[in-house]
Design a protein around this motif. Structure first.
Motif, mmCIF file in Angstrom:
data_model
loop_
_atom_site.group_PDB
_atom_site.id
_atom_site.type_symbol
_atom_site.label_atom_id
_atom_site.label_comp_id
_atom_site.label_asym_id
_atom_site.label_seq_id
_atom_site.Cartn_x
_atom_site.Cartn_y
_atom_site.Cartn_z
ATOM 1 N N THR A 175 42.216 81.421 30.020
ATOM 2 C CA THR A 175 42.444 81.239 28.685
ATOM 3 C C THR A 175 41.546 80.380 27.822
ATOM 4 O O THR A 175 41.100 80.455 26.810
ATOM 5 C CB THR A 175 43.883 80.913 28.082
ATOM 6 O OG1 THR A 175 44.225 79.920 28.891
ATOM 7 C CG2 THR A 175 44.688 82.116 28.680
ATOM 8 N N GLU A 201 46.634 82.175 31.661
ATOM 9 C CA GLU A 201 47.767 82.551 30.749
ATOM 10 C C GLU A 201 49.044 82.077 31.584
ATOM 11 O O GLU A 201 50.019 82.300 30.762
ATOM 12 C CB GLU A 201 47.652 84.220 30.757
ATOM 13 C CG GLU A 201 46.483 84.711 29.908
ATOM 14 C CD GLU A 201 46.638 86.268 29.696
ATOM 15 O OE1 GLU A 201 47.485 86.815 30.300
ATOM 16 O OE2 GLU A 201 45.809 86.609 28.995
ATOM 17 N N THR A 230 45.613 77.281 24.622
ATOM 18 C CA THR A 230 44.623 78.004 24.209
ATOM 19 C C THR A 230 43.208 76.973 23.775
ATOM 20 O O THR A 230 42.331 77.983 23.542
ATOM 21 C CB THR A 230 45.038 78.311 22.580
ATOM 22 O OG1 THR A 230 45.434 77.054 21.803
ATOM 23 C CG2 THR A 230 46.201 79.394 22.825
#
Length: 347
Positions: A175, A201, A230
């Protein structure tokens, strides 16, 4: 500032600074504009960098490297590396597909094998990229894959690309990636090291040490969170981890322990950028909030320096910009605006 259609896509961390240009992704292309030329209320002049293969763009990242730099587009099928102005494609790599061995196979078997390979190819995509200086001094561009693999390209002094080498450790799609060299916008500083941060993730964040483009070793795993990260960055001796649940966590790189946690957003935290010269971050989220934070590193205490709300918008990209990087730009999913804030930040 008014943006022309198509608007920014829903990918997180969807704004990056390349030199003096801001870049965001939109479906099958990257869009570049100059903050210095923006006039409030007028439509911005946007130059588009089309993904040559027509694939969807999962992330676009400015890769700084001294006076030069690159723009990396991570796509459905691999990566494209463009020059800093986004004018010339320098390198393209696609996920390999094994050649079908047709000897001794029936036409039906060959067709089934071809369909299976096509399905595997379409399952793979690239996402997130960063640059670091390995222990041997080589410049390494790293990018992640939905398989969990970490791929590494070496860039020589003439700008030629070698590789990629592939490293396996994550069990879930990548990610986010980060390094101190990336966080410093390609500048030398005391905290620049051959360490790479990768996140997946499942929430796992891994610290790697790069001896060379062909040798990456896992140093440790940070925390035991199950919430995806993120965005990640390195500042001083700390890893800065922005998680989807709205929190920003600060871990010690040497011991892997959680040192501080900021409850930054009430809903999904979708983007974060770190100031290249000051220990400050900016975050954006699904709640529409854009906030600038003093990091609790180097003896400082966490403090909010700016908090504003973009009504009825899901912020998907934030970036420090301007002559001294003290301005903040933000974009949101499916809007025709870019918001630009002129800040008076502490020195």
């Amino acid at each position: 500032i008014v943006l022309p259609k198509p608007s920014p896509s829903s990918t997180y961390n969807n704004l990056t600074l390349s030199g003096h240009s801001l870049i965001y992704s939109s479906a099958h292309q990257a869009c570049m504009l100059q903050p210095s030329s923006l006039i409030a209320g007028q439509v911005a002049a946007v130059r588009r960098i089309d993904c040559l293969s027509g694939e969807g763009v999962h992330s676009v990242c400015a890769i700084p490297h001294g006076e030069t730099g690159f723009v990396v587009m991570a796509t459905d099928g691999g990566v494209q590396v463009w020059d800093k102005p986004g004018l010339h494609l320098l390198f393209q790599w696609s996920f390999p597909v094994s050649d079908a061995n047709s000897s001794g196979s029936s036409p039906a078997a060959q067709q089934a094998l071809t369909e299976s390979e096509t399905h595997v190819r379409h399952q793979l995509f690239a996402r997130s990229s960063t640059i670091l200086l390995a222990a041997d001094g080589s410049a390494n561009i790293c990018f992640g894959a939905s398989s969990g693999d970490v791929h590494v390209l070496q860039v020589d002094e003439l700008g030629r690309f070698q590789g990629p080498s592939t490293f396996h450790h994550h069990k879930a799609p990548i990610t986010a990636m980060g390094s101190a060299y990336q966080s410093r916008h390609g500048r030398t500083a005391e905290d620049v090291s051959p360490l790479l941060l990768t996140a997946d993730e499942s929430g796992v964040v891994i610290v790697w040490k790069a001896d060379s483009a062909e040798s990456y070793k896992v140093v440790r795993t940070l925390g035991s969170a199950t919430v995806p990260a993120t965005s990640i960055a390195i500042r001083k001796d700390c890893a800065i981890v922005a998680r989807l649940d709205g929190s920003v966590q600060v871990y010690g790189l040497k011991d892997g322990k959680l040192r501080a946690e900021i409850a930054a957003h009430s809903r999904w935290l979708t983007c974060m950028d770190i100031h290249p010269l000051k220990d400050i971050i900016v975050t954006g989220g699904e709640d529409g909030m854009i906030a600038v934070w003093m990091l609790p590193v180097g003896g400082q205490k966490a403090a909010v320096l700016l908090s504003t709300v973009w009504m009825h918008a899901t912020v998907t990209g934030v970036a420090f910009c301007g002559p001294t990087f003290d301005d903040v730009a933000a974009v949101a999913f499916d809007t025709d605006e870019l918001q630009l804030f002129k800040l008076l930040l502490p020195s």
